[in-house]
Design an enzyme around this catalytic site. Structure first.
Site, PDB file in Angstrom:
ATOM      1  N   ASP A 160     -31.184  33.470   1.698  1.00  0.00           N
ATOM      2  CA  ASP A 160     -32.327  33.806   2.545  1.00  0.00           C
ATOM      3  C   ASP A 160     -31.853  34.119   3.964  1.00  0.00           C
ATOM      4  OD1 ASP A 160     -34.173  32.969   0.369  1.00  0.00           O
ATOM      5  OD2 ASP A 160     -33.170  31.072   0.745  1.00  0.00           O
ATOM      6  N   HIS A 188     -36.239  26.979  -0.462  1.00  0.00           N
ATOM      7  CA  HIS A 188     -35.883  28.306  -1.003  1.00  0.00           C
ATOM      8  C   HIS A 188     -37.031  28.744  -1.915  1.00  0.00           C
ATOM      9  CE1 HIS A 188     -33.666  31.630  -2.679  1.00  0.00           C
ATOM     10  NE2 HIS A 188     -33.693  31.118  -3.889  1.00  0.00           N
TER      11      HIS A 188
HETATM   12  P1  NAD Z   1     -28.050  33.103 -16.243  1.00  0.00           P
HETATM   13  O1  NAD Z   1     -29.118  32.832 -17.243  1.00  0.00           O
HETATM   14  O2  NAD Z   1     -27.349  34.414 -16.247  1.00  0.00           O
HETATM   15  O3  NAD Z   1     -26.913  31.995 -16.368  1.00  0.00           O
HETATM   16  C1  NAD Z   1     -27.225  30.649 -16.416  1.00  0.00           C
HETATM   17  C2  NAD Z   1     -26.126  29.977 -17.201  1.00  0.00           C
HETATM   18  O4  NAD Z   1     -26.354  28.579 -17.114  1.00  0.00           O
HETATM   19  C3  NAD Z   1     -26.127  30.342 -18.695  1.00  0.00           C
HETATM   20  O5  NAD Z   1     -24.822  30.701 -19.098  1.00  0.00           O
HETATM   21  C4  NAD Z   1     -26.589  29.060 -19.375  1.00  0.00           C
HETATM   22  O6  NAD Z   1     -26.048  28.878 -20.666  1.00  0.00           O
HETATM   23  C5  NAD Z   1     -26.063  28.031 -18.386  1.00  0.00           C
HETATM   24  N1  NAD Z   1     -26.706  26.725 -18.506  1.00  0.00           N
HETATM   25  C6  NAD Z   1     -27.994  26.433 -18.794  1.00  0.00           C
HETATM   26  N2  NAD Z   1     -28.157  25.094 -18.851  1.00  0.00           N
HETATM   27  C7  NAD Z   1     -26.953  24.549 -18.561  1.00  0.00           C
HETATM   28  C8  NAD Z   1     -26.491  23.214 -18.461  1.00  0.00           C
HETATM   29  N3  NAD Z   1     -27.289  22.183 -18.690  1.00  0.00           N
HETATM   30  N4  NAD Z   1     -25.198  23.016 -18.150  1.00  0.00           N
HETATM   31  C9  NAD Z   1     -24.367  24.053 -17.941  1.00  0.00           C
HETATM   32  N5  NAD Z   1     -24.752  25.340 -18.030  1.00  0.00           N
HETATM   33  C10 NAD Z   1     -26.030  25.577 -18.329  1.00  0.00           C
HETATM   34  O7  NAD Z   1     -28.706  32.791 -14.808  1.00  0.00           O
HETATM   35  P2  NAD Z   1     -28.150  33.212 -13.368  1.00  0.00           P
HETATM   36  O8  NAD Z   1     -28.690  34.545 -13.013  1.00  0.00           O
HETATM   37  O9  NAD Z   1     -26.689  32.971 -13.289  1.00  0.00           O
HETATM   38  O10 NAD Z   1     -28.946  32.158 -12.462  1.00  0.00           O
HETATM   39  C11 NAD Z   1     -28.650  30.787 -12.515  1.00  0.00           C
HETATM   40  C12 NAD Z   1     -29.635  30.015 -11.656  1.00  0.00           C
HETATM   41  O11 NAD Z   1     -29.473  30.344 -10.270  1.00  0.00           O
HETATM   42  C13 NAD Z   1     -31.109  30.279 -11.974  1.00  0.00           C
HETATM   43  O12 NAD Z   1     -31.840  29.051 -11.926  1.00  0.00           O
HETATM   44  C14 NAD Z   1     -31.536  31.186 -10.837  1.00  0.00           C
HETATM   45  O13 NAD Z   1     -32.932  31.132 -10.606  1.00  0.00           O
HETATM   46  C15 NAD Z   1     -30.762  30.576  -9.694  1.00  0.00           C
HETATM   47  N6  NAD Z   1     -30.610  31.388  -8.469  1.00  0.00           N
HETATM   48  C16 NAD Z   1     -30.666  30.731  -7.287  1.00  0.00           C
HETATM   49  C17 NAD Z   1     -30.510  31.441  -6.103  1.00  0.00           C
HETATM   50  C18 NAD Z   1     -30.608  30.735  -4.779  1.00  0.00           C
HETATM   51  O14 NAD Z   1     -30.618  31.408  -3.741  1.00  0.00           O
HETATM   52  N7  NAD Z   1     -30.672  29.412  -4.724  1.00  0.00           N
HETATM   53  C19 NAD Z   1     -30.261  32.816  -6.140  1.00  0.00           C
HETATM   54  C20 NAD Z   1     -30.193  33.451  -7.367  1.00  0.00           C
HETATM   55  C21 NAD Z   1     -30.381  32.722  -8.544  1.00  0.00           C
HETATM   56  C1  LMR Z   2     -33.369  34.733  -5.337  1.00  0.00           C
HETATM   57  O1  LMR Z   2     -33.862  34.373  -4.268  1.00  0.00           O
HETATM   58  O2  LMR Z   2     -32.975  35.889  -5.532  1.00  0.00           O
HETATM   59  C2  LMR Z   2     -33.200  33.722  -6.442  1.00  0.00           C
HETATM   60  O3  LMR Z   2     -33.713  32.470  -6.080  1.00  0.00           O
HETATM   61  C3  LMR Z   2     -33.731  34.187  -7.748  1.00  0.00           C
HETATM   62  C4  LMR Z   2     -35.230  34.150  -7.772  1.00  0.00           C
HETATM   63  O4  LMR Z   2     -35.786  33.603  -8.721  1.00  0.00           O
HETATM   64  O5  LMR Z   2     -35.853  34.680  -6.830  1.00  0.00           O
END
Ligand code: NAD
Ligand code: LMR
Length: 327
Positions: A160, A188
């Protein structure tokens, strides 16, 4: 003399964000060109095959700094003696969902992983929670690890911060790298408060350079709050490369140092600004050597205070919604 390797865990290691993160860590983008790393890669049992493919690719990069790697589906093995943990593994949201809709699906992951960190990680581990809803998941992990200091945990608010810096730079016609003292307060989520009141570039206040308070309130703040949803709408998947980049930025500034610059990090509140102790709240900090120094006593005018309360109330509601998991 060569430095001894730093052990770094990445959860969700077969997922999208991890694919943009792990290779940069192994290349030296996190800890610098002379710091070897050992990667601890955690994902679910059914993802071990795909994770094997990621490891093949890591080998094929021939990174001189990659001193070893471990793949596992067991959190305690993954967190054994780690110095740094990126907790990415969790379900992402789809179109039309809010991040807090993921609490039901994801919260439990962080009780299990918090306990495993408590049992297995180094006592001065630094853990960044990325999986959504990141602030409350970080709170759950911290509360599930009573033998670790709350200072071991933070949640990612840097994406952000970077989004806000980029949008402000374009509006004000300045280089994004020159922006200082920008703040993201709170959660967030769309309630976050991107605060430009102290932000400056080249010694000039950005609010004065832009000179448009209506733009701040009606365009800037809501656009940053909804940027994640806009990416999902456009890409059909949540942000991955920018999220990995922000994770690197936040942990690098935390453990290597922010060089005196303010950065936004969600850290466990120590009661400052009236935020109840323990809530993972985005605040401005400087950081170095894994230690965070909070920027205190910034004035909150009426508008800022109202925005602050909205995001704080949401975090209190999320905390109440998961309280049963911490009993
Ligand atoms: P994705 O689905 O591509 O990958 C997630 C991975 O986590 C998968 O490989 C899945 O098998 C694994 N997983 C699920 N449960 C698990 C567990 N208990 N232990 C270990 N691994 C596990 O998703 P992504 O695009 O990589 O996103 C991951 C997370 O990050 C999501 O919750 C998404 O919303 C979040 N995210 C946060 C931000 C932020 O700014 N904070 C930004 C983008 C995404
Ligand atoms: C983001 O801000 O891009 C991530 O937290 C993914 C989402 O769910 O918005």
């Amino acid at each position: 003399m060569a430095k001894s390797p730093v052990r770094i865990a990445v959860t969700g290691a077969a997922g999208q964000i991890a694919y943009a993160l792990i290779f940069r860590i192994a290349s030296g983008a996190l800890l610098g060109p002379d710091q070897p790393v050992i990667l601890h890669l955690l994902d679910l049992p059914q993802m071990q095959g795909a994770l094997g493919g990621v490891m093949m690719e890591l080998e094929d990069c021939a990174f001189p700094l990659l001193a070893g790697m471990v793949a596992t589906d067991d959190p305690k093995t993954a967190f054994k003696d780690i110095d740094i943990g990126f907790l990415v593994g969790a379900r992402p949201r789809g179109k039309g969902m809010e991040r807090k809709d993921l609490l039901g699906a994801n919260a439990e992951i962080f009780t299990v992983q918090g306990r495993a960190l408590n049992d297995a990680a180094k006592r001065d581990v630094r853990v960044l929670v990325v999986g959504n809803p990141a602030n409350t998941n970080a709170y759950i992990a911290m509360k599930s690890a009573p033998d670790l200091s709350p200072d071991c945990f933070s949640a990612m608010i840097r994406l952000d911060h970077n989004r806000a810096a980029s949008m402000l730079a374009a509006k004000a016609g300045v280089n994004v790298g020159d922006i200082e003292k920008l703040i993201i307060w709170g959660n967030h989520s769309p309630t976050m408060y991107p605060d430009w009141r102290f932000a400056e570039a080249g010694g000039r206040k950005l609010a004065e350079l832009v000179g448009d308070e209506a733009w701040n309130r009606e365009t800037f703040i809501p656009t940053i709050g909804k940027r994640g949803a806009a990416v999902i709408e456009a890409r059909g998947a949540s942000s991955a490369a920018s999220a990995a980049n922000a994770a690197i930025d936040q942990v690098r500034d935390w453990v290597v140092g922010s060089n005196g610059r303010w950065v936004s990090m969600a850290v466990a509140s120590d009661g400052g600004y009236g935020v109840p102790e323990g809530i993972m709240f985005g605040v401005p900090v400087t950081a170095s050597g894994g230690k965070v120094t909070r920027i205190r006593d910034l004035a909150l005018d009426e508008f800022a205070r109202s925005r602050f309360e909205i995001t704080l109330n949401e975090l209190k509601e999320e905390r109440a919604a998961i309280a049963h998991l911490l009993k």
